[in-house]
Design an enzyme around this catalytic site. Structure first.
Site, PDB file in Angstrom:
ATOM      1  N   GLU A   1      -8.538  -3.173 -11.524  1.00  0.00           N
ATOM      2  CA  GLU A   1      -8.697  -3.822 -10.212  1.00  0.00           C
ATOM      3  C   GLU A   1     -10.173  -3.853  -9.819  1.00  0.00           C
ATOM      4  OE1 GLU A   1      -6.164  -1.652  -7.511  1.00  0.00           O
ATOM      5  OE2 GLU A   1      -4.349  -2.221  -8.599  1.00  0.00           O
TER       6      GLU A   1
ATOM      7  N   ARG B   1       1.277   1.946  -9.262  1.00  0.00           N
ATOM      8  CA  ARG B   1      -0.030   1.848  -9.908  1.00  0.00           C
ATOM      9  C   ARG B   1       0.086   0.936 -11.124  1.00  0.00           C
ATOM     10  NH1 ARG B   1      -2.017   3.254  -5.854  1.00  0.00           N
ATOM     11  NH2 ARG B   1      -3.359   5.039  -5.438  1.00  0.00           N
TER      12      ARG B   1
ATOM     13  N   HIS C   1      -3.757  -5.455  -4.098  1.00  0.00           N
ATOM     14  CA  HIS C   1      -3.563  -4.042  -3.714  1.00  0.00           C
ATOM     15  C   HIS C   1      -3.629  -3.873  -2.183  1.00  0.00           C
ATOM     16  CE1 HIS C   1      -4.037   0.363  -5.217  1.00  0.00           C
ATOM     17  NE2 HIS C   1      -3.426   0.341  -4.035  1.00  0.00           N
TER      18      HIS C   1
END
Ligand SMILES: NC(=O)C1=CN([C@@H]2O[C@H](COP(=O)(O)OP(=O)(O)OC[C@H]3O[C@@H](n4cnc5c(N)ncnc54)[C@H](O)[C@@H]3O)[C@@H](O)[C@H]2O)C=CC1
Ligand SMILES: O=C(O)C(=O)CO
Length: 329
Positions: A272, A243, A291
């Site tokens: 994000e 993360r 991601h």
């Protein structure tokens, strides 16, 4: 037969999994990230007993708006988007998708290891842009991956899948730091003698690659900071597959600019999608990915299937396979 309940789906779900839900329950699909669907999402909250989500934050205020909620099933293994203490206080069950994505996320992390050390994106661009006009010289050489030491911050399901690739496929000695040592004899016998639980400072000092594969929690937020970068081997490569907010991104940029780090491969960011203004987006020695750790057709389908099964079981009063222990935080 279970009584039909109301279910809110607020992320994309494959048609076959949506059909499984619709066969058993009354399903409303509304994506709160789309302005056109936001009102429908909020209106549905008042009635729902079950929800399927992932990247939209479910905070305490949102839970207040969902007084009948019994279970949330997340299409993710990470649960940092959920207000765990509020779920615990309300007795709402949280399910997630551990295990089915481990190998795919480990593949992505290895892609970043290879891309950063062998300068894959930079050199592909050189060819594409017509700048390959002579034999490649030392200024564009990379560094070997095989045989180098890998340090893992976090040695859970995915960390161990990365360690298997490194130790068994690339002949890399593996050091790891986790909350507690893993009993390799019972959990990962193939890594016995190949992956060593190591004090954090020693692991950082010995590793050519440091890979973070940590969940985001109060104990890991901002954990990877200037102090940790300073303890890494000069010229180390840093990869984050866990993360983004476990890293202090300003400190990461400083470590890259000072030359302490050779390069970074990042699948995750504190914010994000990565803001246009972030220097990590264009830094010449950062390989940024949007991601995509688990983003293959096969694995995203397996995650959706497990999340659907978890929700159906929970609403039927059965124990789902993957319940997250919200009391453990
Ligand atoms: N980039 C992506 O697309 C993906 C990212 N992830 C992230 O990866 C995380 C890890 O996933 P799993 O391996 O399944 O989790 P896991 O629970 O099996 O492993 C977590 C590891 O982190 C360690 N850890 C936790 N807190 C720590 C601390 N304060 N200090 C040191 N070690 C600590 C644990 O001891 C354990 O070794 C997920 O929670 C998620 O946030 C997961 C899947 C995909
Ligand atoms: O599962 C997770 O936690 C992700 O980040 C996406 O797969």
């Amino acid at each position: 037969m279970t009584a039909r309940k109301k279910v809110l789906v607020f992320r994309e779900l494959p048609d076959d999994q949506l059909a499984r839900l619709e066969a058993a329950h009354d399903v409303k699909v509304a994506n709160p990230k789309l302005p056109t669907q936001r009102d429908a999402f909020h209106a549905a909250l008042a009635e729902v007993q079950g929800m399927i989500g992932s990247s939209y934050p479910v905070d305490a205020a949102l839970l207040v708006a969902a007084p009948k909620l019994e279970v949330i099933s997340s299409v993710s293994v990470g649960v940092d988007n959920y207000a765990l203490d509020a779920l615990q206080a309300r007795g709402i069950m949280l399910c997630h998708t551990p295990g089915v994505l481990d190998e795919t996320v480990a593949d992505t992390v290895f892609a970043l290891l290879m891309a950063t050390s062998r300068r894959v994106v930079e050199l592909a661009n050189l060819v594409r842009e017509g700048r390959w006009d002579k034999n490649i010289g030392e200024d564009l050489f990379g560094f070997d991956v095989h045989g180098k030491t890998l340090g893992l911050l976090g040695f859970g399901r995915i960390g161990q899948a990365i360690a298997r690739r490194a130790a068994l496929g690339f002949g890399m000695p593996v050091r790891y730091h986790a909350r507690r040592p893993v009993d390799l004899a019972t959990q990962a016998p193939e890594l016995q003698g190949k992956a060593l639980h190591t004090a954090l400072d020693a692991m950082l000092a010995e590793s050519d690659f440091v890979v973070a594969m940590l969940p985001l929690s109060a104990s890991t937020r901002g954990m990877i900071d200037a102090d940790l970068f300073a303890q890494m081997k000069p010229g180390a490569i840093f990869i984050n597959g866990g993360r983004g907010a476990t890293v202090n991104e300003d400190d990461l940029l400083a470590a890259l600019d000072s030359g302490q780090l050779l390069a970074a491969g990042l699948d995750v960011f504190a914010k994000e999608p990565l803001p246009m203004a972030s220097a990590l987006r264009t830094h010449p020695r950062v390989t940024p990915l949007p991601h995509i750790g688990s983003a293959t057709h096969e694995t995203r389908h397996a995650m959706a299937e497990l999340a659907t099964t978890n929700l159906l079981r929970a609403l039927a009063g059965e124990r789902p396979a993957a319940v997250y222990d919200t009391a453990a935080v």
